[in-house]
Design a protein around this motif. Structure first.
Motif, PDB file in Angstrom:
ATOM      1  N   THR A   1       0.811  -1.228   0.000  1.00 45.12           N
ATOM      2  CA  THR A   1       0.000   0.000   0.000  1.00 45.12           C
ATOM      3  C   THR A   1       0.841   1.273   0.000  1.00 45.12           C
ATOM      4  N   GLY A   2       2.142   1.185   0.364  1.00 45.73           N
ATOM      5  CA  GLY A   2       2.922   2.413   0.409  1.00 45.73           C
ATOM      6  C   GLY A   2       4.411   2.182   0.497  1.00 45.73           C
ATOM      7  N   LEU A   3       5.153   3.287   0.309  1.00 46.86           N
ATOM      8  CA  LEU A   3       6.609   3.270   0.429  1.00 46.86           C
ATOM      9  C   LEU A   3       7.026   4.152   1.606  1.00 46.86           C
ATOM     10  N   LEU A   4       8.178   3.820   2.190  1.00 49.15           N
ATOM     11  CA  LEU A   4       8.649   4.596   3.357  1.00 49.15           C
ATOM     12  C   LEU A   4      10.075   5.091   3.117  1.00 49.15           C
ATOM     13  N   GLY A   5      11.056   4.530   3.843  1.00 52.28           N
ATOM     14  CA  GLY A   5      12.418   5.068   3.766  1.00 52.28           C
ATOM     15  C   GLY A   5      13.032   4.957   2.375  1.00 52.28           C
ATOM     16  N   ILE A   6      13.985   5.847   2.106  1.00 49.79           N
ATOM     17  CA  ILE A   6      14.747   5.796   0.848  1.00 49.79           C
ATOM     18  C   ILE A   6      16.187   6.194   1.146  1.00 49.79           C
ATOM     19  N   VAL A   7      17.130   5.504   0.509  1.00 49.49           N
ATOM     20  CA  VAL A   7      18.540   5.859   0.694  1.00 49.49           C
ATOM     21  C   VAL A   7      19.302   5.549  -0.586  1.00 49.49           C
ATOM     22  N   GLU A   8      20.291   6.380  -0.894  1.00 51.33           N
ATOM     23  CA  GLU A   8      21.172   6.122  -2.034  1.00 51.33           C
ATOM     24  C   GLU A   8      22.370   5.328  -1.523  1.00 51.33           C
ATOM     25  N   MET A   9      22.770   4.311  -2.304  1.00 53.55           N
ATOM     26  CA  MET A   9      23.828   3.419  -1.841  1.00 53.55           C
ATOM     27  C   MET A   9      24.833   3.154  -2.938  1.00 53.55           C
ATOM     28  N   GLN A  10      26.004   2.818  -2.523  1.00 59.94           N
ATOM     29  CA  GLN A  10      27.006   2.206  -3.386  1.00 59.94           C
ATOM     30  C   GLN A  10      27.244   3.019  -4.639  1.00 59.94           C
ATOM     31  N   GLN A  11      26.877   2.478  -5.784  1.00 62.13           N
ATOM     32  CA  GLN A  11      27.045   3.225  -7.015  1.00 62.13           C
ATOM     33  C   GLN A  11      26.121   4.432  -6.944  1.00 62.13           C
ATOM     34  N   SER A  12      26.589   5.565  -7.454  1.00 54.93           N
ATOM     35  CA  SER A  12      25.727   6.737  -7.473  1.00 54.93           C
ATOM     36  C   SER A  12      24.482   6.447  -8.278  1.00 54.93           C
ATOM     37  N   ASP A  13      23.389   7.020  -7.832  1.00 59.02           N
ATOM     38  CA  ASP A  13      22.103   6.930  -8.520  1.00 59.02           C
ATOM     39  C   ASP A  13      21.453   5.551  -8.412  1.00 59.02           C
ATOM     40  N   VAL A  14      21.847   4.776  -7.402  1.00 54.23           N
ATOM     41  CA  VAL A  14      21.134   3.540  -7.086  1.00 54.23           C
ATOM     42  C   VAL A  14      20.527   3.720  -5.691  1.00 54.23           C
ATOM     43  N   PHE A  15      19.221   3.590  -5.632  1.00 56.56           N
ATOM     44  CA  PHE A  15      18.491   3.864  -4.393  1.00 56.56           C
ATOM     45  C   PHE A  15      17.801   2.599  -3.891  1.00 56.56           C
ATOM     46  N   TYR A  16      17.555   2.574  -2.589  1.00 55.25           N
ATOM     47  CA  TYR A  16      16.784   1.491  -1.986  1.00 55.25           C
ATOM     48  C   TYR A  16      15.604   2.118  -1.254  1.00 55.25           C
ATOM     49  N   VAL A  17      14.448   1.466  -1.358  1.00 50.89           N
ATOM     50  CA  VAL A  17      13.252   1.974  -0.679  1.00 50.89           C
ATOM     51  C   VAL A  17      12.610   0.841   0.118  1.00 50.89           C
ATOM     52  N   VAL A  18      11.908   1.244   1.185  1.00 54.61           N
ATOM     53  CA  VAL A  18      11.112   0.310   1.988  1.00 54.61           C
ATOM     54  C   VAL A  18       9.685   0.308   1.447  1.00 54.61           C
ATOM     55  N   ALA A  19       9.147  -0.889   1.208  1.00 53.08           N
ATOM     56  CA  ALA A  19       7.760  -1.033   0.757  1.00 53.08           C
ATOM     57  C   ALA A  19       6.998  -1.879   1.772  1.00 53.08           C
ATOM     58  N   GLY A  20       5.730  -1.558   2.008  1.00 53.98           N
ATOM     59  CA  GLY A  20       4.951  -2.366   2.944  1.00 53.98           C
ATOM     60  C   GLY A  20       3.548  -1.820   3.114  1.00 53.98           C
ATOM     61  N   ASN A  21       2.807  -2.474   3.984  1.00 55.82           N
ATOM     62  CA  ASN A  21       1.419  -2.080   4.225  1.00 55.82           C
ATOM     63  C   ASN A  21       1.308  -1.356   5.562  1.00 55.82           C
ATOM     64  N   PHE A  22       1.224  -0.039   5.478  1.00 57.54           N
ATOM     65  CA  PHE A  22       1.077   0.790   6.676  1.00 57.54           C
ATOM     66  C   PHE A  22      -0.104   1.709   6.417  1.00 57.54           C
ATOM     67  N   SER A  23      -1.110   1.654   7.262  1.00 56.42           N
ATOM     68  CA  SER A  23      -2.285   2.499   7.077  1.00 56.42           C
ATOM     69  C   SER A  23      -2.063   3.853   7.728  1.00 56.42           C
ATOM     70  N   TYR A  24      -2.046   4.907   6.912  1.00 52.54           N
ATOM     71  CA  TYR A  24      -1.871   6.239   7.485  1.00 52.54           C
ATOM     72  C   TYR A  24      -3.164   6.736   8.109  1.00 52.54           C
ATOM     73  N   ASP A  25      -4.285   6.059   7.844  1.00 49.49           N
ATOM     74  CA  ASP A  25      -5.557   6.422   8.489  1.00 49.49           C
ATOM     75  C   ASP A  25      -5.554   6.018   9.961  1.00 49.49           C
ATOM     76  N   THR A  26      -5.055   4.832  10.229  1.00 46.81           N
ATOM     77  CA  THR A  26      -5.144   4.285  11.590  1.00 46.81           C
ATOM     78  C   THR A  26      -3.779   4.149  12.251  1.00 46.81           C
ATOM     79  N   TYR A  27      -2.718   4.453  11.515  1.00 48.23           N
ATOM     80  CA  TYR A  27      -1.346   4.240  11.984  1.00 48.23           C
ATOM     81  C   TYR A  27      -1.131   2.787  12.377  1.00 48.23           C
ATOM     82  N   THR A  28      -1.741   1.859  11.639  1.00 50.36           N
ATOM     83  CA  THR A  28      -1.486   0.454  11.920  1.00 50.36           C
ATOM     84  C   THR A  28      -0.708  -0.153  10.757  1.00 50.36           C
TER      85      THR A  28
END
Ligand SMILES: *[C@@H]1O[C@H](CO)[C@@H](O)[C@H](O)[C@H]1NC(C)=O
Ligand SMILES: *[C@@H]1O[C@H](CO)[C@@H](O)[C@H](O)[C@H]1NC(C)=O
Ligand SMILES: *[C@@H]1O[C@H](CO)[C@@H](O)[C@H](O)[C@H]1NC(C)=O
Ligand SMILES: *[C@@H]1O[C@H](CO)[C@@H](O)[C@H](O)[C@H]1NC(C)=O
Ligand SMILES: *[C@@H]1O[C@H](CO)[C@@H](O)[C@H](O)[C@H]1NC(C)=O
Ligand SMILES: *[C@@H]1O[C@H](CO)[C@@H](O)[C@H](O)[C@H]1NC(C)=O
Length: 342
Positions: free
Chosen positions: A100-127
Motif C-alpha cells: 500500500t505504500g513506500l517509506l524510507g529511501i537511501v542512495e547506496m554504493q554506485q551513485s544513482d542507485v536507491f533502496y526503498v522500503v515497501a509495505g502495508n502501513f495504514s496512514y488512516d489508523t497508523y497500523t
C-alpha cells in the motif's frame, strides 16, 4: 473523523511533561517556497536528492516513487517567496506491486542507485501489517524516468519498517529501522542477507503510539535517530563494518516529536516534527528551536522528512516533504515539497 486524528490532536497540544509547546524557542520565519504540491490526501513520506539535483519522494498513501524536477529557470536566487508559479514538475518513477505504500529511501554504493522500503502501513489508523515489508532496489542509472526496479529482499520479521541510512558504501551495507519493534536491521545490498543488529530501549514504541525508531542518519561512526513515541533525538555509536553498537545510546534531546531528519555539515539536525506541523533544529548540544511552521499553519503541515540541496554547493536550501496534515490539527491538503532557505 479519523480516530487517530483525535489522538494526535490531543498529543499535539501538550509536550510530554504538559508544558505548552511555545516554551521552545522559535527562530524568525525563514523564506520558504512550495516547490510542488500533490493532490489532496497524498502522504509524502521521505525524500532523497539525486546527483542531478532532482528530488525523489516516496509516497505512503500509494506504493509510488516520484521524481520532482525543478524548473531550471527558477534558480534559488531568482525565487520570489510570494509567487505562486509552479517551481517544478513531477513524474512517476515506479509503482511497486502488492503493497500500500513506500517509506524510507537511501542512495547506496554506485551513485544513482536507491533502496526503498515497501509495505502495508495504514496512514488512516497508523497500523502496520507485520510481515508485509520488503526492500526494493531502484536503479536510476538510465535516462529518467525509466528506472529499473527489483526486489532486494523481503523482511518477514519486520513489524513496521520505516527509515533507512547508508552504513558502509564499500561493503554495501545499509540499516533499516523497524519502528514497530523498536529495532534496527543491517542489510547487505549485494546479497540481500540481513540481521537484527540493534535492539535498544530508546528505540521502542509505546502502547498508544506504535512508532518507535523512525528517521536515521549515520555520521562519524554514530547512528543518529528519532524515536517518535518517546519523543527522543538520540545517537548510538556503531561499528560501521557490522552495524552492531559499540557503546550505550545517548539521548541528545527530549520533547522532539520526530519523523525523518537530515544533518547539516556542523552536525545539527533538521527534524520533521510531523504531528506538530513544524521543522525543528536540534543542535548537537541538544538545543531545540522551531525553524518553520506551527500548529495553526499549513506551511509544513505534517512534515515527514527533510533533505539538504545537493548541487548548488552552499547547502542552504532544505527540502521538506509533508503528509498534508493528515492526522494533525491542520486541515488536510495535498502533501507537498517545500523549500526552506536556511
Ligand atoms: C498489502 O496490501 C495489498 C494491497 O491492498 C494486498 O494485496 C496484500 O495482500 C497486503 N499484504 C499483506 C501481507 O497483508
Ligand atoms: C566500511 O568497511 C570497510 C571494510 O570493508 C572499513 O575499512 C571502513 O572503515 C568501513 N566504514 C566506512 C564508513 O566505510
Ligand atoms: C549474513 O549472514 C551471516 C550468517 O550466514 C551472518 O553472520 C551475518 O551477520 C549476516 N548479516 C549481514 C548483514 O550480512
Ligand atoms: C506514547 O507516546 C505518545 C507520544 O509521545 C504519548 O503522548 C503517550 O502518552 C504515550 N503513551 C503511553 C501509554 O506511554
Ligand atoms: C493557534 O490558534 C489558536 C487560536 O487562534 C491560538 O490560541 C494558539 O495560540 C495558536 N497556536 C499556535 C501554535 O500558534
Ligand atoms: C482534502 O480531503 C479532506 C478529506 O476528504 C477534506 O476534509 C479537505 O477539505 C480536503 N482539502 C482540500 C484542500 O480540498
Amino acid at each position: 473523523m479519523r480516530a487517530f486524528s483525535f489522538i494526535l490532536a490531543l498529543l499535539a497540544s501538550m509536550s510530554a511533561n504538559g508544558t505548552p509547546l511555545s516554551s521552545r524557542t522559535t527562530s524568525p520565519p525563514p523564506t520558504t517556497q512550495i516547490v510542488y504540491q500533490f493532490p489532496n490526501e497524498t502522504w509524502l513520506e521521505n525524500i532523497a536528492i539525486r546527483q542531478t539535483g532532482q528530488l525523489l519522494v516516496t509516497v505512503l498513501s500509494a506504493p509510488e516513487l516520484w521524481q520532482v524536477t525543478l524548473d531550471p529557470k527558477s534558480s534559488q536566487h531568482a525565487l520570489n517567496a510570494n509567487t505562486n508559479k509552479p517551481l517544478a514538475s513531477a513524474t512517476l518513477v515506479h509503482r511497486i506491486p502488492d503493497v500500500t505504500g513506500l517509506l524510507g529511501i537511501v542512495e547506496m554504493q554506485q551513485s544513482d542507485v536507491f533502496y526503498v522500503v515497501a509495505g502495508n502501513f495504514s496512514y488512516d489508523t497508523y497500523t502496520s501489517t507485520s510481515g508485509s515489508y520488503s526492500i526494493w532496489k531502484i536503479d536510476m542509472r538510465r535516462p529518467s524516468p525509466h528506472a529499473v526496479a527489483s526486489k532486494l529482499t523481503d523482511i518477514p520479521e519486520g513489524v513496521a519498517l520505516n527509515g533507512m541510512a547508508a552504513l558502509n558504501m564499500s561493503q554495501g551495507l545499509l540499516v533499516v529501522a523497524d519502528a514497530g519493534a523498536g529495532v534496527v536491521y543491517t542489510v547487505n545490498v549485494d546479497t540481500g542477507n540481513y540481521s537484527k543488529t540493534i535492539d535498544d530501549p530508546t528505540m521502542k514504541p509505546n502502547s498508544s503510539l506504535a512508532i518507535g525508531i523512525n528517521g536515521m542518519k549515520i555520521r562519524d561512526e554514530y547512528l543518529y535517530y528519532t524515536s517518535t513515541a518517546q519523543k527522543l533525538f538520540s545517537r548510538i555509536p556503531i561499528d560501521t563494518t557490522s552495524g552492531t553498537p559499540t557503546g550505550p545510546a545517548e539521548i541528545i534531546a527530549t520533547n522532539v516529536f520526530g519523523d525523518d531528519f537530515s544533518l547539516d555539515q556542523a552536525g545539527d539536525a533538521y527534524v520533521a516534527e510531523n504531528p506538530w506541523d513544524v521543522v525543528a533544529k536540534v543542535t548537537s548540544g541538544g538545543e531545540v528551536s522551531v525553524v518553520a511552521g506551527n500548529l495553526n499553519s499549513t506551511l509544513v503541515a505534517g512534515a515527514t522528512s527533510t533533505a539538504f540541496e545537493r548541487t548548488s554547493g552552499d547547502g542552504s536550501v532544505l527540502y521538506v516533504t509533508t503528509s498534508g496534515g493528515i492526522g494533525t490539527p491542520v486541515r488536510i491538503e495535498g502533501g507537498k515539497v517545500v523549500a526552506i532557505y536556511i
